[in-house]
Motif scaffolding. Structure first.
Motif, short mmCIF file in Angstrom:
data_model
loop_
_atom_site.label_atom_id
_atom_site.label_comp_id
_atom_site.label_asym_id
_atom_site.label_seq_id
_atom_site.Cartn_x
_atom_site.Cartn_y
_atom_site.Cartn_z
N ALA A 96 43.60 -0.65 8.36
CA ALA A 96 42.40 -1.59 8.51
C ALA A 96 41.28 -0.75 7.43
O ALA A 96 41.06 0.30 7.54
CB ALA A 96 41.85 -1.22 9.94
N ASP A 97 40.42 -1.70 6.73
CA ASP A 97 39.67 -1.15 6.10
C ASP A 97 38.27 -0.94 6.93
O ASP A 97 38.04 -1.17 7.70
CB ASP A 97 39.49 -2.03 4.95
N GLY A 98 37.15 -0.45 5.59
CA GLY A 98 36.10 -0.08 6.33
C GLY A 98 35.17 -1.31 6.61
O GLY A 98 34.37 -1.31 7.68
N ILE A 99 35.44 -2.49 6.18
CA ILE A 99 34.76 -3.69 6.62
C ILE A 99 35.03 -3.97 7.99
O ILE A 99 34.20 -4.38 8.87
CB ILE A 99 34.78 -4.74 5.47
N THR A 100 36.08 -3.99 8.24
CA THR A 100 36.76 -4.44 9.55
C THR A 100 36.38 -3.57 10.42
O THR A 100 35.86 -3.92 11.70
CB THR A 100 38.49 -4.47 9.53
N ALA A 101 36.27 -2.19 10.31
CA ALA A 101 35.88 -1.20 11.06
C ALA A 101 34.24 -1.18 11.28
O ALA A 101 33.94 -1.18 12.56
CB ALA A 101 36.25 0.24 10.66
N THR A 102 33.66 -1.51 10.37
CA THR A 102 32.19 -1.36 10.56
C THR A 102 31.84 -2.66 11.45
O THR A 102 31.05 -2.64 12.26
CB THR A 102 31.59 -2.12 9.08
N ARG A 103 32.44 -3.90 11.05
CA ARG A 103 32.25 -5.00 12.04
C ARG A 103 32.67 -5.00 13.64
O ARG A 103 31.89 -4.93 14.45
CB ARG A 103 32.91 -6.10 11.62
N SER A 104 33.66 -3.93 13.63
CA SER A 104 34.16 -3.76 15.27
C SER A 104 33.24 -2.49 15.64
O SER A 104 32.74 -2.90 16.91
CB SER A 104 35.50 -3.12 15.26
N ILE A 105 32.55 -1.86 15.03
CA ILE A 105 31.58 -0.76 15.73
C ILE A 105 30.31 -1.61 15.92
O ILE A 105 29.82 -1.17 16.85
CB ILE A 105 31.51 0.38 14.59
N THR A 106 29.97 -2.40 14.99
CA THR A 106 28.45 -2.91 15.07
C THR A 106 28.28 -3.78 15.88
O THR A 106 27.25 -4.28 16.61
CB THR A 106 27.85 -3.44 13.81
N THR A 107 29.56 -4.54 16.51
CA THR A 107 29.42 -5.46 17.56
C THR A 107 29.95 -5.07 18.81
O THR A 107 29.99 -5.73 19.77
CB THR A 107 30.59 -6.61 17.06
N ASP A 108 30.11 -3.85 18.90
CA ASP A 108 30.43 -3.26 20.23
C ASP A 108 29.04 -2.69 21.01
O ASP A 108 28.55 -2.00 20.50
CB ASP A 108 31.40 -1.61 20.01
N PRO A 109 29.05 -3.34 22.06
CA PRO A 109 27.78 -3.20 23.13
C PRO A 109 27.90 -1.50 23.34
O PRO A 109 26.61 -1.24 23.45
CB PRO A 109 28.07 -3.90 24.30
N ALA A 110 28.86 -1.11 23.45
CA ALA A 110 28.73 0.53 23.92
C ALA A 110 28.28 1.24 22.63
O ALA A 110 27.82 2.61 22.85
CB ALA A 110 30.23 1.01 24.48
N LEU A 111 28.31 0.77 21.64
CA LEU A 111 27.79 1.72 20.41
C LEU A 111 26.66 1.08 19.82
O LEU A 111 26.53 0.95 18.61
CB LEU A 111 28.84 1.45 19.42
#
Length: 255
Positions: A96-111
């Motif tokens: 999983a690359d950094g773009i996928t991880a970035t999207r997952s982190i920035t769209t997680d309400p808990a984060l």
């Protein structure tokens, strides 16, 4: 990924796991205080670079590395467990690359408070555009000086979009060359908010905007808060996209 001159600090390492975590600091619940260091999660697939970056960051009394991850999947797991203030994210990694991880982190309400600062060599425009659209708060070059890196982390923590001039120019050239339609600035923006938006797109700090408009930094923060709300932007990086879409900013002409 090519390791560059940023890793001025060296670390003697033996066999180490790709993901490591220190004792978690309490999650950020608002504006960082002087007694609570800003927590940083480092994400890069090269262990030596991760530990070199950690040495630089941990040398600052107001910054603390709370964990390491070697790819995007580990980054998301670590971010959810540690809730860091800033994630220092490489883009190109196996799995999983950094773009996928970035999207997952920035769209997680808990984060919602966690911001992603991308490490880049800006040699692939599609990565820059993808990371920004995924919600990255800014970019820092891998050949930056240590003091530029730590300043970038602080500015990201404080909600300031961060773009090295070379990165901003590359992104703008790519963004404007794409199919994104131009639109007029919405009528809900006041003249002063429109001026502030144009200066944000130029990469100016709050202090620089205040000096330019001859207003206080507190007033600048108020204008930016209104812009984020009215334009439904997550952070200042989103405001940069909006400014170019509205034609309030233009690429820097070549020398």
């Amino acid at each position: 990924m090519t390791t560059t001159s940023m890793n001025t600090a060296t670390t003697n390492t033996t066999s180490m796991s790709t993901a490591t975590m220190t004792t978690p600091s309490p999650p950020n619940t608002g504006t960082p205080s002087t007694s609570t260091p800003t927590t940083v999660l480092i994400v890069d697939d090269q262990p030596l670079l991760r530990h070199s970056l950690a040495r630089i960051i941990d040398a600052e009394p107001d910054l603390s590395v709370t964990g390491h991850a070697g790819d995007g999947e580990e980054a998301l797991v670590a971010a959810r467990q540690l809730a860091p203030d800033v994630v220092l994210m490489d883009i190109r990694m196996p799995g999983a690359d950094g773009i996928t991880a970035t999207r997952s982190i920035t769209t997680d309400p808990a984060l919602g408070h966690t911001r992603v600062l991308v490490l880049t060599m800006f040699d692939h425009d599609e990565y820059l555009t993808g990371a920004l659209r995924a919600g990255a708060a800014g970019f820092v070059l891998k050949d930056s000086r240590p003091d530029q890196l730590t300043d970038a982390i602080r500015r990201t923590r404080d909600g300031e979009a961060l773009f090295a001039p070379q990165v901003l120019d590359r992104f703008v050239d790519t963004y404007l060359a794409g199919p994104t339609p131009r639109a007029a600035a919405p009528d809900v923006l006041t003249p002063r908010e429109t001026e502030t938006l144009a200066l944000v797109a130029r990469g100016l700090t709050n202090k620089e905007i205040a000096d330019q408009l001859t207003i206080s930094q507190k007033t600048v923060k108020t204008h930016i808060g209104h812009l984020l709300s009215k334009l439904e932007a997550r952070d200042r990086a989103g405001l940069v996209i909006a400014a170019y879409r509205f034609g309030l900013a233009h690429p820097t002409p070549p020398p």
